[in-house]
Design an enzyme around this catalytic site. Sequence first.
Site, PDB file in Angstrom:
ATOM      1  N   CYS B 164       0.810  -1.217   0.000  1.00 45.90           N
ATOM      2  CA  CYS B 164       0.000   0.000   0.000  1.00 45.90           C
ATOM      3  C   CYS B 164       0.844   1.269   0.000  1.00 45.90           C
ATOM      4  CB  CYS B 164      -0.956  -0.035   1.182  1.00 45.90           C
ATOM      5  SG  CYS B 164      -1.938  -1.544   1.143  1.00 45.90           S
ATOM      6  N   HIS B 304      -2.584   8.286   5.836  1.00 45.01           N
ATOM      7  CA  HIS B 304      -2.793   6.932   5.318  1.00 45.01           C
ATOM      8  C   HIS B 304      -4.146   6.410   5.813  1.00 45.01           C
ATOM      9  CE1 HIS B 304      -1.779   3.105   3.613  1.00 45.01           C
ATOM     10  NE2 HIS B 304      -1.853   2.483   4.767  1.00 45.01           N
ATOM     11  N   GLU B 315       0.012   5.653  13.117  1.00 41.37           N
ATOM     12  CA  GLU B 315       0.239   6.841  12.280  1.00 41.37           C
ATOM     13  C   GLU B 315       0.086   8.104  13.135  1.00 41.37           C
ATOM     14  OE1 GLU B 315      -2.495   7.564   9.051  1.00 41.37           O
ATOM     15  OE2 GLU B 315      -1.015   8.800   7.987  1.00 41.37           O
ATOM     16  N   LYS B 336      -9.487   8.125   2.306  1.00 41.82           N
ATOM     17  CA  LYS B 336      -9.935   6.737   2.129  1.00 41.82           C
ATOM     18  C   LYS B 336     -11.353   6.552   2.650  1.00 41.82           C
ATOM     19  CE  LYS B 336      -5.461   4.335   2.068  1.00 41.82           C
ATOM     20  NZ  LYS B 336      -4.524   5.398   2.481  1.00 41.82           N
ATOM     21  N   HIS B 341      -9.750   1.968   0.049  1.00 40.49           N
ATOM     22  CA  HIS B 341      -8.291   1.817   0.043  1.00 40.49           C
ATOM     23  C   HIS B 341      -7.848   1.258  -1.306  1.00 40.49           C
ATOM     24  CE1 HIS B 341      -4.271   1.205   1.057  1.00 40.49           C
ATOM     25  NE2 HIS B 341      -4.371   0.543   2.185  1.00 40.49           N
ATOM     26  N   PHE B 402       2.025  -3.316   3.949  1.00 41.25           N
ATOM     27  CA  PHE B 402       2.443  -4.617   4.459  1.00 41.25           C
ATOM     28  C   PHE B 402       3.882  -4.862   3.996  1.00 41.25           C
ATOM     29  CE2 PHE B 402      -2.046  -6.775   4.532  1.00 41.25           C
ATOM     30  CZ  PHE B 402      -2.380  -5.997   5.623  1.00 41.25           C
TER      31      PHE B 402
END
Lengths: 81, 414
Positions: B164, B304, B315, B336, B341, B402
């Site tokens: 991502c 994010h 975050e 998002k 996403h 990830f």
Amino acid sequence: MADKNEILTGLAEIVNEETGLETEEVQLEKSFTEDLDIDSISMMTIVVNAEEKFDVKIPDEEVKNLSTVGDAVDFIADAQG
Amino acid sequence: MTRRLVITGLGATTPIGGDVPTLWQNALVGTPGASTLENDWVERFSLPVSFAATVEVEPADVLARPETKRMDRSTQFGMVASREAWKDAGLDEADVDPDRLAVAYGTGVGGVWTLLDSWDTLKEKGPRRVMPMTVPMLMPNGSAGALSMEFGARAAARTAVSACASGTEALDIAIRQLTAGEADVVIAGGAEAAIHPVCLAAFSSMQALSRRNDDPAAASRPYDVDRDGFVMGEGAGTLIVETEEHAAARGAKIYAVLAGSGVTSDAHHITAPDPEASGAARALRRALDSADASVDEVTHINAHATSTPVGDRPEYAALRSTFGDHVDDLAVSATKSQTGHLLGAAGAVESVLTVLALHERRAPVTINLDNQDPDMPLDVVTGEPRALPPGDQVALCNSFGFGGHNAVVAFRNA
């Protein structure tokens, strides 16, 4: 079983689907590589789609002999017997 | 950074707009992109998640039919977004040296639909029916290659694959290509088309997806106490990044300056973010340092913020440790909440929105924030778009992936 005109029409539809070329441009005397600018990957896609559409087998070693649209139509017609 | 880099063109295809003007208008209003999936496979496989944020405009409605057969869906998105950006930058009427034109494009999984469709074909019809275009369509660098051919980019076509963070890391690659003198113009961004039953099942298995099947529009709710996972999105974003000299020489319009970037890795856990968020904080710090920016100059962050229970908090911790009390002065947008996403495209689309926020001096809204998690007391933009102050300032776009990938890009107003 299909006559050669029907094979040509069906083949032109496959070529159109793969390359966007107008079906009218797909004529018997046209060379796949020289006239229609079809690369080897597109040619194999067309062959595989033709096998399914016309219920024939077109061996890999035969593909190099199919230089014109007419060669392919003749081969398919013979293969259908 | 020795050469100033500017953004001269934008393109996007997303769940809330098939082009940049539509995306931007919807992002200012607050538009939920998610809806119930109509695909028969949702019921056939009894998927635990029955919704996603699919693109508003199908690529097949925009592209020529042979193009849709030769490009994976992800590359189709990338092509649509990049053609828009190319035209927006005026490059269709410019004379760009192909040897000075590069591509830097990201994706999370590449041609996952192509791969799995081919597997189905093999099982059902045998190897002869597996199409010869399968490999070039499924490879993750397929988009970079297709875009280099489309626009004649011969400097280099590079691919960012960092889950991502891919779309954001692509901009970091673009900066490196331009500052190294490898190119004058880079087509940068990311594309993803992973709304496939296998991906929905797999993300569900790891408890990453929202299961708010009865109300998809309310499912993506970053920072809300009732957030229960992210919403799968799809699409692409493209930014034309150019050296200032090159842009000035051709009289291009300039949206913003791409001022810096920071990419780090956690080395902590393959999926879970480091709870200390030191990797994210180091990425923020690097982005600020490379942009030669002080924390006080930052006014806006496109976070994010995926809406997972465990992901949003680190975050926040990284922002708090980086900005100190100034974190309270940042206008934070969690877009998002609208787009879902977009995985490897997320950072690209969110960078488009960050650039527009600076250019238009308005931060887009966050929707579905009904009860803000008291553990993350950020100034989240809700309701109306937030006016950004006049004068010079910096905006950031964060992405984490990830694998422990952290990527941050910093923009300045032009």
